[in-house]
Design an enzyme around this catalytic site. Sequence first.
Site, mmCIF file in Angstrom:
data_model
loop_
_atom_site.group_PDB
_atom_site.id
_atom_site.type_symbol
_atom_site.label_atom_id
_atom_site.label_comp_id
_atom_site.label_asym_id
_atom_site.label_seq_id
_atom_site.Cartn_x
_atom_site.Cartn_y
_atom_site.Cartn_z
ATOM 1 N N LEU A 252 1.901 -0.816 -7.314
ATOM 2 C CA LEU A 252 0.509 -0.394 -7.434
ATOM 3 C C LEU A 252 0.055 0.506 -6.292
ATOM 4 O O LEU A 252 -1.106 0.898 -6.245
ATOM 5 C CB LEU A 252 -0.403 -1.628 -7.488
ATOM 6 N N ARG A 253 0.967 0.828 -5.375
ATOM 7 C CA ARG A 253 0.569 1.686 -4.263
ATOM 8 C C ARG A 253 0.104 3.051 -4.765
ATOM 9 O O ARG A 253 -0.847 3.626 -4.235
ATOM 10 C CB ARG A 253 1.713 1.847 -3.264
ATOM 11 N N ALA A 254 0.753 3.557 -5.814
ATOM 12 C CA ALA A 254 0.365 4.857 -6.355
ATOM 13 C C ALA A 254 -1.070 4.833 -6.857
ATOM 14 O O ALA A 254 -1.836 5.781 -6.639
ATOM 15 C CB ALA A 254 1.317 5.265 -7.481
#
Length: 673
Positions: A252-254
């Site tokens: 979920l970093r993107a």
Amino acid sequence: MSTPHYPFTAVVGADSLDEPQPMALALLLTAISPAVGGVLVRGEKGTAKSTIVRALAAVLPPLDDAPVPLVELPVGATEDRVIGSIDLETALGEGKTRYQPGLLAKAHRGLLYVDEVNLLHDHLVDLLLDAAAMGRATVERDGISMTHDARFVLVGTMNPEEGELRPQLLDRFGLTVEVAAPREPAVRAEVVRRRMAYDADPAGFAARYADSEAALTTRIATAQKLLPEVVLSSAALLKIAEVGAAFDVDGLRADIVTARTAVAHAAWCGRTAVTVDDIRVAARLALPHRRRRNPFDAPGLDEDLLDQILGDDDLPPDPPEGGGPGDDPAGDGGEADAGPSTDAADGPAHSTDDPADTADAPPRSTADFADTADAPPRWLSRSEAPAEDRVETAAGTQTTTTIPAGTPYRTRLLTVAGTGAGTTGRRSRAKTSSGRRVGVDPAATAGAPHLVETIRAAIPHQHARGRTDGRLLIETSDLRRAEYEGRESNLVLFCVDASGSMAARKRMAQVKTAVLSLLLDAYQRRDKVGLVTFRGHDAEVVLPPTGSVDVAAARLQDLPAGGRTPLAEGLTKVAELLAVERIRDARRRPLLVVVTDGRATSGADAVARSHLAADRLAQQGVASVVIDCESGPLRLGLAADLARHLGADYLEVGDVSAGDLIAAARIATEGAA
């Protein structure tokens, strides 16, 4: 008086505040919101990467009436220089433990710039990215245990031709941009014109851009103040999630980075609500490098797919009861599962989503928009029949065939026996600048001093030196530096027979697969890999020693086969290449893998010349292995003769598969001291 810096707004492409080039825009957005996570600038040499980064610090709003600090981290920096260590002078002279700040502490509230970040040791890149993400650095070494603030904007530049960052590290950079020199003659001429004007009169040139520099500083300051007021609506957040799901990015970093970047872009544009255009800009900067599935993939983004997901419609507003900056993202006083931080420094809050509003609209997948978006990389998916080209030669028509490689596989660990002294890597045991301490060296002139051993060496001489008080008298001859044992990187050089007989028996497919597999392993272990082929009447360095897997994969995939067998020329080319590599890096130990049936059919005395070339390589002590590709009921044993001249290990092709080729390389390395 110091020479004025090259102005940020004088860089061609960065001189328009309304539509700055991607590199300039990425730097500005991460300066507005450091929570974005820094910028990695990838591009060929001579594209103003370093110039624009150094110019950025000068246009940032000052901190407490002081310029924003710009700290440059050299590639050869040690860990204690980066995070700090004990003040040796105070410890030895006064007997007190005092912390000496490192570069992370000096970069606090400023810019930390790492040129050629891809050449920095991985553990140092990890330190930088951890500090940039957490806003603080922890020091646990030399009897010191402390934590200090280290909030900075991390900017790294690199030339992909010199080697890639591992995907794990690449993903940790918030934004990544690709830069290349302009191809339009008028633009190139303008770049040269401005640079020559600056070199001739730096002060006068800077003065001409003073107004535009001041305007940029004002705009950045305005955007920083506006940032906490920007609202990321539920519809905008859902759209960002759809983009991340459709492009199938890991984790979920993107999504988080895209959201923070979109908020920063809205603030840059003077808006208080995130729009579709903000999300589009953010996705182009935050997603391309996260689309890589393995080191052979080049970063990229399907623009058509992005446009299909985002569309042209404006985002609907949030209901009146939600969407305010003070709303609880989780809806129940807890923390949200994912999304931008609600802290003002990280960006705005976002509103509560009603499950009923989104139950019928799950995030779309890539398959909803394009049939080929999830297709494997071209170098893995090429299944077409081998292409054949007919070349007219003096001896007649000669057919060459291009054979694709198979899917790379996980290789066995190749290690060189003994203890080397090569460049720090992840393969063979060696004396390095980091790792496990195994002793001290009184003759060493580089490296961190070992405190205990230095004091122990000085104690016997205190009376002779006239010590009268509590101070310990230290001289240069007392210094002892630690010896560390870690891992080194190696050079694996393939010399491949690409003649017609190899193409006919499809041996080239095995060789290509093995080289690609070993290259993937070498990428992970920081090795170099090279490839020399011989066919027709000459030999060619198809792949110079490199760590760049992108370049390697492309050249290996298109490697042709056909023609006569100039074996002597191939071995001579290997010797020339190794001679150059010894000058470049004398400590890196090579391994030569020769794949051939031993036949030499090009030129007079072909066999004798090939044996002479092999004898010369053996005299140089090059560790090598010969893979015999000869088959059929009648065997000449020429490859075995070649192995004896090389002093190499010998294997028959019947005992060698693509995986066995790696095993053969291991046999050779383990037998070399």
